[in-house]
Enzyme design. Structure first.
Site, PDB file in Angstrom:
ATOM      1  N   MET A  94       0.482  -0.952   0.401  1.00  0.00           N
ATOM      2  CA  MET A  94      -0.104  -0.245   0.291  1.00  0.00           C
ATOM      3  C   MET A  94       0.899   1.630   0.551  1.00  0.00           C
ATOM      4  O   MET A  94       1.374   2.206   0.792  1.00  0.00           O
ATOM      5  CB  MET A  94      -1.040   0.326   0.931  1.00  0.00           C
ATOM      6  CG  MET A  94      -2.027   1.418   1.209  1.00  0.00           C
ATOM      7  SD  MET A  94      -2.706   1.548   2.740  1.00  0.00           S
ATOM      8  CE  MET A  94      -1.306   2.021   3.839  1.00  0.00           C
ATOM      9  N   PRO A  95       1.053   1.211  -1.235  1.00  0.00           N
ATOM     10  CA  PRO A  95       1.805   2.841  -1.608  1.00  0.00           C
ATOM     11  C   PRO A  95       1.409   4.296  -0.111  1.00  0.00           C
ATOM     12  O   PRO A  95       0.038   4.311  -0.545  1.00  0.00           O
ATOM     13  CB  PRO A  95       2.342   3.769  -2.464  1.00  0.00           C
ATOM     14  CG  PRO A  95       1.841   2.173  -3.495  1.00  0.00           C
ATOM     15  CD  PRO A  95       0.925   1.470  -2.248  1.00  0.00           C
ATOM     16  N   TYR A  96       1.674   5.251   0.399  1.00  0.00           N
ATOM     17  CA  TYR A  96       1.143   6.242   0.842  1.00  0.00           C
ATOM     18  C   TYR A  96       2.463   6.886   0.727  1.00  0.00           C
ATOM     19  O   TYR A  96       3.246   7.236   0.676  1.00  0.00           O
ATOM     20  CB  TYR A  96       1.275   5.648   2.354  1.00  0.00           C
ATOM     21  CG  TYR A  96       1.192   7.299   3.366  1.00  0.00           C
ATOM     22  CD1 TYR A  96      -0.091   7.788   3.772  1.00  0.00           C
ATOM     23  CD2 TYR A  96       2.132   8.142   4.037  1.00  0.00           C
ATOM     24  CE1 TYR A  96      -0.452   8.498   4.034  1.00  0.00           C
ATOM     25  CE2 TYR A  96       1.935   8.954   4.661  1.00  0.00           C
ATOM     26  CZ  TYR A  96       0.674   9.664   4.950  1.00  0.00           C
ATOM     27  OH  TYR A  96       0.442  10.741   5.891  1.00  0.00           O
TER      28      TYR A  96
END
Length: 72
Positions: free
Chosen positions: A1-3
């Site tokens: 999950m890229p943030y």
């Protein structure tokens, strides 16, 4: 999950500009890292000029004297 967190000074960034940033960052992560856009989270945080500083001074004081990062 890229943030991805984007911080900017609170100086009139429009809703449309924020949408363009969110879309652009999402597309970049999709393209470069082959990430699912439904798993990409982008947060834009606006910071008051008194709470941001560089060159040893608050940005509000620098702006009051007409100094920007580009002119510094």
């Amino acid at each position: 999950m890229p943030y991805v967190k984007i911080e900017t000074t609170r100086e009139g960034v429009t809703r449309e500009q924020k949408q363009a940033l969110i879309k652009g960052v999402t597309e970049l992560l999709e393209s470069v890292l082959n990430k699912d856009p439904h798993l990409i989270h982008v947060v834009i945080q606006e910071v008051e000029l008194d709470d941001w500083g560089y060159a040893g001074e608050q940005t509000s004081a620098l702006r009051a004297r007409g100094i920007t990062a580009e002119k510094h």
